[in-house]
Design a protein around this motif. Sequence first.
Motif, PDB file in Angstrom:
ATOM      1  N   GLU A  76       0.818  -1.214   0.000  1.00 43.90           N
ATOM      2  CA  GLU A  76       0.000   0.000   0.000  1.00 43.90           C
ATOM      3  C   GLU A  76       0.852   1.265   0.000  1.00 43.90           C
ATOM      4  O   GLU A  76       2.054   1.214   0.245  1.00 43.90           O
ATOM      5  N   VAL A  77       0.202   2.401  -0.269  1.00 42.01           N
ATOM      6  CA  VAL A  77       0.882   3.698  -0.203  1.00 42.01           C
ATOM      7  C   VAL A  77       1.189   3.970   1.264  1.00 42.01           C
ATOM      8  O   VAL A  77       0.301   3.917   2.118  1.00 42.01           O
ATOM      9  N   ARG A  78       2.455   4.259   1.545  1.00 42.72           N
ATOM     10  CA  ARG A  78       2.902   4.448   2.931  1.00 42.72           C
ATOM     11  C   ARG A  78       3.311   5.873   3.261  1.00 42.72           C
ATOM     12  O   ARG A  78       3.381   6.240   4.421  1.00 42.72           O
ATOM     13  N   HIS A  79       3.657   6.648   2.228  1.00 45.45           N
ATOM     14  CA  HIS A  79       4.092   8.028   2.478  1.00 45.45           C
ATOM     15  C   HIS A  79       3.684   8.895   1.311  1.00 45.45           C
ATOM     16  O   HIS A  79       3.908   8.538   0.155  1.00 45.45           O
ATOM     17  N   CYS A  80       3.094  10.029   1.619  1.00 49.10           N
ATOM     18  CA  CYS A  80       2.724  11.015   0.591  1.00 49.10           C
ATOM     19  C   CYS A  80       3.516  12.287   0.852  1.00 49.10           C
ATOM     20  O   CYS A  80       3.504  12.815   1.963  1.00 49.10           O
ATOM     21  N   SER A  81       4.210  12.741  -0.161  1.00 48.43           N
ATOM     22  CA  SER A  81       4.999  13.961  -0.061  1.00 48.43           C
ATOM     23  C   SER A  81       4.138  15.180  -0.346  1.00 48.43           C
ATOM     24  O   SER A  81       3.072  15.081  -0.951  1.00 48.43           O
ATOM     25  N   ARG A  82       4.654  16.322   0.033  1.00 49.45           N
ATOM     26  CA  ARG A  82       3.991  17.593  -0.283  1.00 49.45           C
ATOM     27  C   ARG A  82       4.377  18.085  -1.678  1.00 49.45           C
ATOM     28  O   ARG A  82       3.789  19.019  -2.193  1.00 49.45           O
ATOM     29  N   TYR A  83       5.394  17.433  -2.300  1.00 50.69           N
ATOM     30  CA  TYR A  83       5.949  17.898  -3.566  1.00 50.69           C
ATOM     31  C   TYR A  83       6.127  16.737  -4.546  1.00 50.69           C
ATOM     32  O   TYR A  83       6.180  15.580  -4.138  1.00 50.69           O
ATOM     33  N   PRO A  84       6.317  17.040  -5.817  1.00 58.13           N
ATOM     34  CA  PRO A  84       6.612  15.986  -6.801  1.00 58.13           C
ATOM     35  C   PRO A  84       8.002  15.383  -6.571  1.00 58.13           C
ATOM     36  O   PRO A  84       8.911  16.049  -6.070  1.00 58.13           O
ATOM     37  N   PHE A  85       8.153  14.125  -6.964  1.00 58.83           N
ATOM     38  CA  PHE A  85       9.441  13.447  -6.924  1.00 58.83           C
ATOM     39  C   PHE A  85      10.195  13.770  -8.200  1.00 58.83           C
ATOM     40  O   PHE A  85       9.664  13.638  -9.303  1.00 58.83           O
ATOM     41  N   ILE A  86      11.451  14.196  -8.050  1.00 58.91           N
ATOM     42  CA  ILE A  86      12.327  14.508  -9.176  1.00 58.91           C
ATOM     43  C   ILE A  86      13.462  13.483  -9.166  1.00 58.91           C
ATOM     44  O   ILE A  86      14.325  13.509  -8.284  1.00 58.91           O
ATOM     45  N   PRO A  87      13.471  12.556 -10.131  1.00 55.86           N
ATOM     46  CA  PRO A  87      14.545  11.552 -10.145  1.00 55.86           C
ATOM     47  C   PRO A  87      15.866  12.152 -10.623  1.00 55.86           C
ATOM     48  O   PRO A  87      15.884  13.120 -11.386  1.00 55.86           O
ATOM     49  N   VAL A  88      16.963  11.566 -10.168  1.00 53.13           N
ATOM     50  CA  VAL A  88      18.297  11.922 -10.660  1.00 53.13           C
ATOM     51  C   VAL A  88      19.001  10.627 -11.042  1.00 53.13           C
ATOM     52  O   VAL A  88      18.739   9.575 -10.464  1.00 53.13           O
ATOM     53  N   ASP A  89      19.884  10.710 -12.022  1.00 52.46           N
ATOM     54  CA  ASP A  89      20.634   9.520 -12.410  1.00 52.46           C
ATOM     55  C   ASP A  89      22.073   9.637 -11.927  1.00 52.46           C
ATOM     56  O   ASP A  89      22.477  10.657 -11.376  1.00 52.46           O
ATOM     57  N   ASP A  90      22.848   8.598 -12.141  1.00 50.32           N
ATOM     58  CA  ASP A  90      24.212   8.561 -11.631  1.00 50.32           C
ATOM     59  C   ASP A  90      25.114   9.644 -12.219  1.00 50.32           C
ATOM     60  O   ASP A  90      26.098  10.025 -11.605  1.00 50.32           O
ATOM     61  N   ASN A  91      24.798  10.143 -13.386  1.00 55.61           N
ATOM     62  CA  ASN A  91      25.618  11.162 -14.026  1.00 55.61           C
ATOM     63  C   ASN A  91      25.185  12.586 -13.698  1.00 55.61           C
ATOM     64  O   ASN A  91      25.785  13.535 -14.185  1.00 55.61           O
ATOM     65  N   ASP A  92      24.154  12.723 -12.906  1.00 56.76           N
ATOM     66  CA  ASP A  92      23.607  14.049 -12.597  1.00 56.76           C
ATOM     67  C   ASP A  92      24.494  14.752 -11.570  1.00 56.76           C
ATOM     68  O   ASP A  92      24.687  14.257 -10.464  1.00 56.76           O
ATOM     69  N   SER A  93      25.014  15.923 -11.932  1.00 52.60           N
ATOM     70  CA  SER A  93      25.870  16.683 -11.018  1.00 52.60           C
ATOM     71  C   SER A  93      25.094  17.180  -9.795  1.00 52.60           C
ATOM     72  O   SER A  93      25.699  17.542  -8.783  1.00 52.60           O
ATOM     73  N   LEU A  94      23.780  17.171  -9.872  1.00 53.85           N
ATOM     74  CA  LEU A  94      22.949  17.579  -8.750  1.00 53.85           C
ATOM     75  C   LEU A  94      23.111  16.631  -7.556  1.00 53.85           C
ATOM     76  O   LEU A  94      22.886  17.019  -6.414  1.00 53.85           O
ATOM     77  N   LYS A  95      23.544  15.412  -7.802  1.00 54.43           N
ATOM     78  CA  LYS A  95      23.732  14.454  -6.703  1.00 54.43           C
ATOM     79  C   LYS A  95      24.686  14.996  -5.634  1.00 54.43           C
ATOM     80  O   LYS A  95      24.486  14.755  -4.453  1.00 54.43           O
ATOM     81  N   ALA A  96      25.707  15.716  -6.048  1.00 58.59           N
ATOM     82  CA  ALA A  96      26.651  16.277  -5.079  1.00 58.59           C
ATOM     83  C   ALA A  96      25.974  17.310  -4.188  1.00 58.59           C
ATOM     84  O   ALA A  96      26.262  17.385  -2.985  1.00 58.59           O
ATOM     85  N   VAL A  97      25.079  18.085  -4.748  1.00 61.04           N
ATOM     86  CA  VAL A  97      24.328  19.074  -3.968  1.00 61.04           C
ATOM     87  C   VAL A  97      23.389  18.351  -3.003  1.00 61.04           C
ATOM     88  O   VAL A  97      23.298  18.692  -1.821  1.00 61.04           O
ATOM     89  N   LEU A  98      22.688  17.345  -3.492  1.00 60.86           N
ATOM     90  CA  LEU A  98      21.762  16.590  -2.654  1.00 60.86           C
ATOM     91  C   LEU A  98      22.484  15.849  -1.537  1.00 60.86           C
ATOM     92  O   LEU A  98      21.947  15.679  -0.438  1.00 60.86           O
ATOM     93  N   ALA A  99      23.716  15.427  -1.806  1.00 56.59           N
ATOM     94  CA  ALA A  99      24.488  14.663  -0.822  1.00 56.59           C
ATOM     95  C   ALA A  99      24.844  15.475   0.418  1.00 56.59           C
ATOM     96  O   ALA A  99      25.228  14.897   1.445  1.00 56.59           O
ATOM     97  N   ILE A 100      24.698  16.775   0.376  1.00 54.54           N
ATOM     98  CA  ILE A 100      24.944  17.607   1.562  1.00 54.54           C
ATOM     99  C   ILE A 100      24.063  17.132   2.715  1.00 54.54           C
ATOM    100  O   ILE A 100      24.451  17.198   3.881  1.00 54.54           O
ATOM    101  N   ALA A 101      22.879  16.615   2.400  1.00 55.04           N
ATOM    102  CA  ALA A 101      21.969  16.117   3.435  1.00 55.04           C
ATOM    103  C   ALA A 101      22.591  15.000   4.260  1.00 55.04           C
ATOM    104  O   ALA A 101      22.288  14.851   5.446  1.00 55.04           O
TER     105      ALA A 101
END
Length: 114
Positions: A76-101
């Motif tokens: 079943e659905v277990r979690h609903c976000s307030r925002y859309p999900f934006i996927p990233v792939d392994d080559n996406d430079s955004l991963k480094a920014v997200l990794a700050i978390a």
Amino acid sequence: MAYAADFYIQENIIGYTGDSQNKPTVYFRSGHKFGRITQAYPDSNYQGRSLVREYTDYSISNRPPKGTAEEYYNGEVRHCSRYPFIPVDDNDSLKAVLAIAIASYPYKKPIYSK
């Protein structure tokens, strides 16, 4: 020591919700294991690393009519976000920014410690 340090790593980032430049919720997956780091939420008990879970039927997708992210697992659905999900792939430079978390939120969410 950080919770699930071997799981919450940059290589396991699959995407995010929210503003990528302003404390997004970052989603992780490796095989059937998954979790997320919530950085900004009105109740600070919900900020931090979620428990790492493992289910073969895990998925995350944006559902109509709102187009916001829903996580599905264990039948079943277990979690609903307030925002859309934006996927990233392994080559996406955004991963480094997200990794700050990862370094910013090394511990489980306080709600899991009560």
